[in-house]
Design a protein around this motif. Structure first.
Motif: not given
Length: 157
Positions: A17-25
């Protein structure tokens, strides 16, 4: 403070969910994993899963970061590069993603910022206005050579 304990699958879903919400490194995901007391093997398994399923994609992250910081915040390449380096994105990857910024847009934005800032400065002499404007644009991350090019184009040299 009491820590709620989550199962491995719940943690995995939270990170998806954390990654889906916005692109992450990778660094942001690793930081987020520290919130959950995971053994190294579990962390590795989740990271691999996120990459395999394309939830975590460093190139996609770099590209969207570059677009966002330039097109929304009008940052220059230097500031964007420094912030991405700070997030642990490899220099080679950063350089290969800068084609997200259209060269013409870069020049237009720089020219517009120069003009707007320069016009706002009141009660200063010509050279002071120019010098303050250059300092401002450097702080926004634009390259000195690019700035002097704009000044020449505007007939300021």
């Amino acid at each position: 403070m009491e820590h709620k304990s989550y199962t491995f699958l719940e943690i995995k879903q939270k990170l998806v969910n954390y990654c889906v919400y916005q692109d992450r490194c990778h660094q942001e995901v690793a930081q987020k994993m520290r919130d959950f007391l995971l053994i190294p093997e579990a962390k590795d398994e989740i990271l691999l899963y996120l990459m395999k399923e394309n939830y975590l994609n460093e190139e996609r992250f770099a590209r969207s970061y570059i677009r966002g910081k330039f097109y929304m915040k009008s940052w220059g390449r230097n500031k964007i590069r420094n912030h991405l380096k700070f997030k642990g994105v490899p220099e080679k990857l950063i350089n290969s993603c800068f084609n997200e910024i259209d060269e013409e847009d870069y020049q237009k934005t720089l020219t517009k910022l120069y003009h707007n800032y320069y016009e706002k400065i009141k009660g200063a002499q010509e050279y002071q206005k120019k010098s303050k404007t250059i300092t401002y644009l450097l702080s926004k991350g634009f390259e000195y050579e690019e700035i002097t090019q704009v000044i020449k184009t505007l007939g300021g040299e």
